[in-house]
Design an enzyme around this catalytic site. Structure first.
Site, PDB file in Angstrom:
ATOM      1  N   PHE A 129       0.809  -1.223   0.000  1.00 16.30           N
ATOM      2  CA  PHE A 129       0.000   0.000   0.000  1.00 16.30           C
ATOM      3  C   PHE A 129       0.838   1.268   0.000  1.00 16.30           C
ATOM      4  O   PHE A 129       0.379   2.344  -0.411  1.00 16.30           O
ATOM      5  CB  PHE A 129      -0.953  -0.009   1.202  1.00 16.30           C
ATOM      6  CG  PHE A 129      -0.345   0.411   2.513  1.00 16.30           C
ATOM      7  CD1 PHE A 129      -0.497   1.693   2.998  1.00 16.30           C
ATOM      8  CD2 PHE A 129       0.380  -0.497   3.289  1.00 16.30           C
ATOM      9  CE1 PHE A 129       0.049   2.079   4.212  1.00 16.30           C
ATOM     10  CE2 PHE A 129       0.927  -0.128   4.498  1.00 16.30           C
ATOM     11  CZ  PHE A 129       0.768   1.173   4.968  1.00 16.30           C
ATOM     12  N   LYS A 130       2.079   1.172   0.428  1.00 19.34           N
ATOM     13  CA  LYS A 130       2.930   2.362   0.475  1.00 19.34           C
ATOM     14  C   LYS A 130       3.141   2.977  -0.909  1.00 19.34           C
ATOM     15  O   LYS A 130       3.468   4.150  -1.029  1.00 19.34           O
ATOM     16  CB  LYS A 130       4.286   2.009   1.093  1.00 19.34           C
ATOM     17  CG  LYS A 130       4.234   1.274   2.444  1.00 19.34           C
ATOM     18  CD  LYS A 130       3.953   2.191   3.586  1.00 19.34           C
ATOM     19  CE  LYS A 130       3.810   1.447   4.907  1.00 19.34           C
ATOM     20  NZ  LYS A 130       5.056   1.094   5.551  1.00 19.34           N
ATOM     21  N   ASP A 131       2.952   2.171  -1.962  1.00 18.69           N
ATOM     22  CA  ASP A 131       3.121   2.689  -3.321  1.00 18.69           C
ATOM     23  C   ASP A 131       2.152   3.822  -3.622  1.00 18.69           C
ATOM     24  O   ASP A 131       2.470   4.716  -4.415  1.00 18.69           O
ATOM     25  CB  ASP A 131       2.903   1.577  -4.351  1.00 18.69           C
ATOM     26  CG  ASP A 131       4.042   0.572  -4.406  1.00 18.69           C
ATOM     27  OD1 ASP A 131       5.201   0.978  -4.246  1.00 18.69           O
ATOM     28  OD2 ASP A 131       3.770  -0.632  -4.605  1.00 18.69           O
ATOM     29  N   LEU A 137       3.961   6.890  -2.029  1.00 17.66           N
ATOM     30  CA  LEU A 137       5.372   7.146  -2.326  1.00 17.66           C
ATOM     31  C   LEU A 137       5.650   7.282  -3.813  1.00 17.66           C
ATOM     32  O   LEU A 137       6.588   7.984  -4.206  1.00 17.66           O
ATOM     33  CB  LEU A 137       6.233   6.062  -1.680  1.00 17.66           C
ATOM     34  CG  LEU A 137       6.257   6.204  -0.146  1.00 17.66           C
ATOM     35  CD1 LEU A 137       6.876   4.981   0.505  1.00 17.66           C
ATOM     36  CD2 LEU A 137       7.029   7.463   0.266  1.00 17.66           C
ATOM     37  N   THR A 183       7.866   0.467   3.437  1.00 17.07           N
ATOM     38  CA  THR A 183       8.120   1.863   3.110  1.00 17.07           C
ATOM     39  C   THR A 183       9.394   2.006   2.293  1.00 17.07           C
ATOM     40  O   THR A 183       9.444   2.779   1.334  1.00 17.07           O
ATOM     41  CB  THR A 183       8.219   2.718   4.390  1.00 17.07           C
ATOM     42  OG1 THR A 183       6.953   2.745   5.033  1.00 17.07           O
ATOM     43  CG2 THR A 183       8.641   4.140   4.065  1.00 17.07           C
TER      44      THR A 183
END
Length: 466
Positions: free
Chosen positions: A111-113, A116, A144
């Site tokens: 989900f960090k995509d 970021l 992350t």
């Protein structure tokens, strides 16, 4: 829109300065002075939008002083065209009124995509305008780091240094970071825990003299408001897909640092009809203990099958505490000082009870994680959960208070990143997607350093030629 510090002593800043600063100069976290609000009629007008266009509508008020809408459109569409599912964040149904939102279709399967990939593009835009170069220094408990590296590897104005706890992330997580051999990417394996890595980041931001005035430090951890902003979007996306604004929706969120679920809290304050937010933790349960017992207290960190949540102190929780204390920075600063000195705080009973009107929580053991993975696979034709998502599903099934309201668990990572949990559930090890099939054969590059600020700073200076 102006952004203020949770501790009340730093100057209010615009979006660009907040994005580049990360942490406020008084040690607090930036948060909007006021939030945009969507009426029910305005929410209903968002229903027909695809994910990138929805993201533009939700984020536009936050960045209006930084980007014109046309430029925002370009950046956002570039960000989400690299995701490998047309819906970007598709919903999969597990049971009646029970769903998971798959947030793992980005380039690093986590989900960090969502934040970021966007943040890297926003940073490059800001630094290009300023004619500056920056150093990204981040700590990761797993996802992350790879998402930040993937989002920033092509940035012309950024060198990125990511610290992960040595031998405390999964092999796939490590390799997704350490096999990126770009000249501006540097991986550091710290002999310590994630919290040690995070402490090194905070100490470095507090004293940037080791950069000799030639670069600025930029944070990509979830303390950066730009990340919270991007994550708000997928709450709107899920709720709209399930009937908002006419229907309420609840969410169960696997969380360690409180950033992902705080985005849901912000979405609700912006007018999204969210009935319940469920905080799902593993045995490192500082957040669960607060919502269950009004005790926010450090305990010894324990390694688990869900390493991205192996966190002792939840950085973003300060943002919620700011609201709990009537957005009084002076009062919140005193609370955080007490926490730093004693390692433990609680809040006034009335304030705690008010928070519990929205938030509930649950804690899962490794055994419960494995059991949930097996149960969902049996119930849903072999559908696989990663261990973090399993914690969310377990919490949803324990805490969901109104079965007439749809419950959405955020599926934070692809199960292939954590094969040990799947195998322990008695299931076949998941296979890497074709585009990552050779990950275990790719050469790695990383440096093991001790948990020592001076040693880390010397390494950064050497790589930058300072």
């Amino acid at each position: 829109m102006k952004y203020i510090s949770t501790r009340g002593q730093a100057p209010a800043l615009g979006f660009e300065d907040v994005m580049l600063a990360g942490l406020a100069s008084d040690g607090g976290l930036y948060i909007p002075e006021s939030l945009p609000h969507f009426s029910a009629e305005e929410v209903s007008q968002l229903v027909e939008l695809d994910y990138p266009d929805l993201a533009v509508e939700i984020m536009r008020p936050f960045v209006a002083d930084f980007l014109e809408e046309e430029k925002l459109q370009v950046i956002v569409h570039d960000t989400y065209k690299v995701f490998r599912h047309k819906a970007v964040a598709p919903l999969t149904q597990l049971d009646t009124n029970e769903w998971v939102m798959e947030l793992f279709h980005g380039p690093t399967l986590a989900f960090k995509d969502f934040a970021l990939q966007l943040l890297g593009r926003l940073l490059d835009e800001a630094l290009e305008r300023r004619g500056e170069k920056a150093v990204i220094l981040g700590a990761t408990s797993g996802d992350t780091g790879s998402a930040a590296i993937e989002g920033c590897r092509a940035c012309e104005h950024v060198d990125i240094f990511i610290m992960h706890p040595h031998k405390r992330v999964s092999e796939v997580q490590r390799r997704q970071m350490t096999t990126v051999l770009a000249d501006n990417v540097h991986n550091i394996a710290v002999e310590g825990t994630f919290d040690d890595c995070q402490a090194l980041v905070k100490a470095s931001f507090a004293d940037q003299s080791f950069l000799k005035g030639e670069r600025r430090l930029v944070a990509v951890n979830s303390i950066n408001w730009a990340r919270i902003m991007a994550q708000v979007v997928y709450y709107f996306h899920a709720a709209l897909s399930l009937g908002a604004p006419e229907k309420e929706v609840s969410f169960s969120v696997p969380t360690g640092n409180f950033g992902d679920i705080f985005a849901g809290y912000i979405a609700r304050k912006m007018g999204l009809p969210i009935k319940q937010l469920i905080v799902a933790t593993n045995r490192n349960d500082i957040l669960h203990r607060f919502f269950a017992d009004n005790s926010y207290a450090k305990e010894q960190l324990a390694p688990t099958l869900s390493p991205s949540m192996d966190i002792m102190v939840s950085s973003n929780f300060e943002r919620l505490l700011f609201d709990v204390h009537d957005r009084d920075g002076q009062q919140l600063a005193a609370v955080m000082k007490a926490f730093d000195e004693t390692g433990s705080i609680s809040v006034d009973e009335a304030r705690w009870q008010a928070v519990k009107q929205l938030f509930t929580s649950n804690r899962s053991s490794d055994e419960e994680v494995v059991s949930t993975i097996k149960q969902v696979s049996d119930e849903c034709s072999g559908y696989l959960l990663d261990p973090h998502t399993a914690i969310g599903v377990k919490a949803a099934r324990v805490c969901h208070s109104d079965k007439s309201v749809p419950i959405v668990t955020l599926a934070t990572a692809h199960p292939v990143k954590f094969p040990e949990s799947v195998v322990r559930a008695g299931l076949s090890e998941p296979e890497l997607p074709l585009w990552l099939a050779d990950l275990h054969e790719r050469p790695e590059l990383y440096t093991v350093l001790s948990d020592d600020k001076a040693e880390v700073h010397r390494f950064i200076q050497e790589k930058l030629g300072l």
